[in-house]
Each structure stands twice: as structure tokens, then as C-alpha cells.
Design an enzyme around this catalytic site. Structure first.
Site, PDB file in Angstrom:
ATOM      1  N   ASN A 208       9.378 -96.266  19.271  1.00  0.00           N
ATOM      2  CA  ASN A 208       9.028 -97.421  18.448  1.00  0.00           C
ATOM      3  C   ASN A 208       7.674 -97.955  18.890  1.00  0.00           C
ATOM      4  O   ASN A 208       7.079 -97.442  19.831  1.00  0.00           O
ATOM      5  CB  ASN A 208      10.127 -98.499  18.523  1.00  0.00           C
ATOM      6  CG  ASN A 208      10.315 -99.006  19.936  1.00  0.00           C
ATOM      7  OD1 ASN A 208       9.424 -99.595  20.514  1.00  0.00           O
ATOM      8  ND2 ASN A 208      11.499 -98.737  20.510  1.00  0.00           N
ATOM      9  N   LYS A 286      12.872 -75.986  21.852  1.00  0.00           N
ATOM     10  CA  LYS A 286      12.111 -76.534  20.732  1.00  0.00           C
ATOM     11  C   LYS A 286      12.744 -76.076  19.412  1.00  0.00           C
ATOM     12  O   LYS A 286      13.017 -74.879  19.237  1.00  0.00           O
ATOM     13  CB  LYS A 286      10.663 -76.065  20.832  1.00  0.00           C
ATOM     14  CG  LYS A 286       9.791 -76.695  19.773  1.00  0.00           C
ATOM     15  CD  LYS A 286       8.362 -76.191  19.823  1.00  0.00           C
ATOM     16  CE  LYS A 286       7.627 -76.662  18.585  1.00  0.00           C
ATOM     17  NZ  LYS A 286       6.423 -75.913  18.322  1.00  0.00           N
TER      18      LYS A 286
END
Ligand code: CTP
Length: 397
Positions: A208, A286
Site C-alpha cells: 500500500n 515465480k
């Protein structure tokens, strides 16, 4: 609060010298007497005239200025202050201080003084990170010099990183802390700060926009009042303040564990913007693009750290303070949040984008307690921190 304190302010030659002008103003606003000293290099950035006008005092510049020597010898000048403050402090003056050189007025004053010395370094990030500066910094600290900052951020030279001089109000806080009073001496205060990063896979995460600015300002203000501060911080843009015990974490779960490990404390202030959810099972590899379609992320709820601490039946801190980041109906949501979480105070703030609060330098808060809601005027995060720290001190007294 700095009434009649005598500050010998040495400005050395860096682009941050312009902030020295505001620093003079801020120190004087608080009642301090500022005697300014300029290095030759500083005069390339600010004029003696503007410094003298703001300080309301003659500017000292030259070791061999006989008028000055007749008026006041450099030894006397160096000792007539309650504090010698070097702001900005270049890498050069730091090196000179370490070596004990005295080849101009500022370095001579620093060598001759028997008064406490505080420096606010400002330099290019590579110069700050250079082993020579690291060594000098460690030596200056060992010599008893107080170091304020530097902050991390965009620099005038176009680079990014630590090296920006602390803001004038942060320096004023450090000066005020130097002179006391320190009502939080002997008190342990926990502060959470910054965002959390919740991994999706080893290279991606959910985050955030919290910069950690409010948490850092709070940590600094609490240290200023004498508290022992345990500073549990996610990966913030703003560096932790000096003088706190830093516990770096990445995720909400790590933050919860660090908070629990830091208990018991007298007060706990939760300024972190904790991610409410994490990816239920982050991939250890990944995630690759696949012709079978887009990845689907499943979420799990993160622990509510504030609620956990506020509702502890044993060992609850005497004061538990939360922040409420809201984008609409701020007071209504924050009032409900205080009751739901069980904390004593909520600092409610409006983080809708048009306010510029999240990631910005100002905050507009409403303090909600069982006595009702108290709206503070919009002010710098440093001022919010200072006021909150004073309230915390009053509550723990
Ligand atoms: N907080 C926390 N742990 C969480 C979430 C929030 O400790 N998992 C703390 C924050 O540090 C802050 C307060 O709780 O002090 C409120 O955070 P906020 O994000 O405003 O509230 P939420 O709990 O996310 O509630 P909502 O989703 O209703 O806004």
C-alpha cells in the site's frame, strides 16, 4: 519551549543551507537566541545578510576578523552557547571535526567548544554511504555528538537515498529533546509504522502507499520526550528515526510476532498500514505466464494486530492507540472502529487521494476517545506526532 536557550548555529556549504534559514526562524519562534556562523562555502548558498536578518544577530564568518576578536574571542564565542548546532553538516565538516582541525572559524569553534554539539548531516547519498563518512559518523557519536537525520528521499543532485538534511521542525524537535523536559523517561512505547508487503511469489507482493512518515515522526517525538521506543516497521520509504530500537519486518504476520515479542510496554501506537489480506499460499516459485489463463489468487485474512493487543486480558499496555485510515464518513467509521478493536484512542484521518495525506507531509486527524471526538487542525506530520506524544505522556503520567 526553547525560551532563552542560546544556540550557536553553524551553517556549512550545502544546498540544504537554504533550509537553515527556516531553521533559524523555527528556533526563534520557540524562544531561542540564534548566533549564526557561516563557512565560506555556505555563503555560496545563502547570503550573510539574509541569515543576519532572520537571526536578528550579527553573522560570524572569519577567524581573523579583528573586530570580532575585540568584541568576542572565538573561544568565548564557542562557549557562550547552550548548544552548538551544525546544520547542514557537510561530509567535510564532519571529517574536520573527527580530525580536530581548526583552519577556519567554524572548525575552530567546534574544536574549542565545551558545549554539547549536535549535527544535521546533508550530502550526496554516495558520500553518506562512503566508508570514510561511516567511520567519521561512528567517531563523532563516540565523541558524544548528537546526530539528527539525515532523511531518505529525492536529493537536489538528482539521486535518491539517505543524505537529505532533516526538516527544520525535526531538528527543532531534537534540540527541544536535548533540553528536556522528558516526561516519558523510563517508559517503554511500541510504535508500528510503514506498510506491510504480502508476497504473491518470490518477486511480487501486495503493498500500500504508506510512506512511514507519520510513524517515523511519532517515534522521533516519543524519543524526544525520553521514551524507550520499540519501532516495528514494514518496508517504509522514510527511514526510522535515530534513537529507537528498530525491528524491521515485511509481512503482517511478522509484524504481529514482533509486536508480541516486544511486550510488555506502557503504551502501544499502531501507525502501520497493515495489509488486511495476504495471498493464502504464496508461491515459492515465480508465477509464469501460461496459456491456460490468468493466475487466480486466493486471499486469507491477516491477524488484526491492534485488536489483538487492545483485547489482551493480561499484559495489555496501559494505553493502546490506533490510526483509522478512511476515505469517507471518517468520524463515523473511526468511532465504530475504536469500539470494535477495543483500543483507547483512535487517530482518524482521511486518506482519500485529494487530501494528499497518504505519502504526504501533512495530516489532518481527529482524536477519538471515550470522551468524544477532538478534531485537530491540518498540520505537519511532525506536529501531529509532537502533540500525540505529549498526550501519551500526559496519559501515562
Ligand atoms: N491494524 C493492525 N492490524 C491489521 C490491520 C490494521 O494492527 N491487520 C491497525 C492499524 O495499524 C491501524 C488500525 O488497525 O492502527 C486501523 O487500520 P485500518 O486499516 O484503518 O483499519 P482496518 O482494520 O483495515 O479496517 P477497515 O478495513 O474497516 O478500514
Amino acid at each position: 519551549m526553547l525560551t532563552d536557550k542560546r544556540i550557536l548555529l553553524i551553517l556549512t556549504g550545502g544546498i540544504a543551507a537554504y533550509k537553515g534559514l527556516d531553521l533559524i526562524r523555527r528556533l526563534r519562534e520557540r524562544g531561542a537566541h540564534v548566533t549564526p556562523v557561516l563557512t565560506r562555502a555556505a555563503e555560496q548558498f545563502v547570503t550573510p545578510l539574509s541569515v543576519a536578518a532572520l537571526a536578528g544577530h550579527k553573522v560570524y564568518r572569519d577567524l581573523f576578523d579583528l573586530t570580532d576578536e575585540a568584541e568576542m574571542g572565538h573561544i568565548q564565542l564557542s562557549r557562550s552557547a547552550d548548544l552548538v548546532l551544525v546544520a547542514p553538516a557537510t561530509a567535510d565538516i564532519m571529517a574536520k571535526m573527527v580530525q580536530g582541525r581548526a583552519d577556519d572559524l567554524p572548525s575552530t569553534l567546534l574544536l574549542a567548544t565545551d558545549t554539547p554539539v549536535m549535527i544535521a548531516p546533508a550530502m550526496n547519498v554516495r558520500m553518506w554511504d562512503h566508508p570514510a563518512t561511516r567511520r567519521n559518523l561512528a567517531q563523532l557519536r563516540a565523541d558524544g555528538v548528537t546526530v539528527v537525520g539525515p532523511n531518505k528521499g529525492d536529493m537536489a543532485c538528482g539521486e535518491f537515498g539517505p543524505g537529505r538534511m532533516s526538516e527544520p521542525l525535526e531538528i527543532v524537535d531534537a534540540v527541544a529533546a536535548h533540553f528536556g523536559p522528558r516526561p516519558l523517561t523510563g517508559k517503554r512505547v511500541l510504535v508500528t509504522s510503514g506498510p506491510t508487503h504480502e508476497p504473491i511469489d518470490p518477486v511480487r507482493y501486495i503493498a500500500n502507499r504508506s510512506s512511514g512518515a507519520q510513524g517515523t515522526a511519532l517515534g522521533r517525538a516519543l524519543v524526544g520526550l525520553g521514551a524507550e521506543v520499540i519501532f516495528v516497521t514494514g518496508p517504509a520509504d522514510v527511514a526510522p528515526p535515530d534513537g529507537v530500537q528498530v525491528v524491521p519486518v515485511q509481512t503482517a504476520q511478522q509484524m504481529r510476532d514482533a509486536v508480541v515479542a516486544a511486550l510488555p510496554v506502557d503504551a502501544a501506537i499502531f501507525a502501520a498500514a497493515v495489509a488486511d489480506w495476504r495471498v493464502a499460499s504464496a508461491s515459492t516459485q515465480k508465477l509464469k505466464k501460461s496459456k491456460d489463463g490468468l493466475p487466480v489468487l486466493e486471499f486469507a485474512e491477516n491477524p488484526d494486530i491492534l485488536a489483538h493487543v487492545a483485547q489482551m486480558s493480561e499484559g495489555r499496555p496501559r494505553l493502546v492507540v490506533g490510526f483509522a485510515a478512511e476515505t469517507h464518513d471518517v468520524q463515523v467509521h473511526a468511532t465504530a472502529k475504536r469500539l470494535r478493536k477495543g483500543c483507547d484512542w483512535i487517530m482518524a484521518n482521511d486518506v482519500s487521494p485529494e487530501t494528499g495525506i497518504m505519502g504526504g507531509s501533512e495530516n489532518a486527524v481527529t482524536l477519538i476517545s471515550d470522551e468524544g471526538a477532538e478534531t485537530w487542525p491540518r498540520m505537519s506530520k511532525t506536529d501531529v506526532a509532537r502533540q500525540l506524544a505529549e498526550r501519551v505522556a500526559a496519559a501515562l503520567a
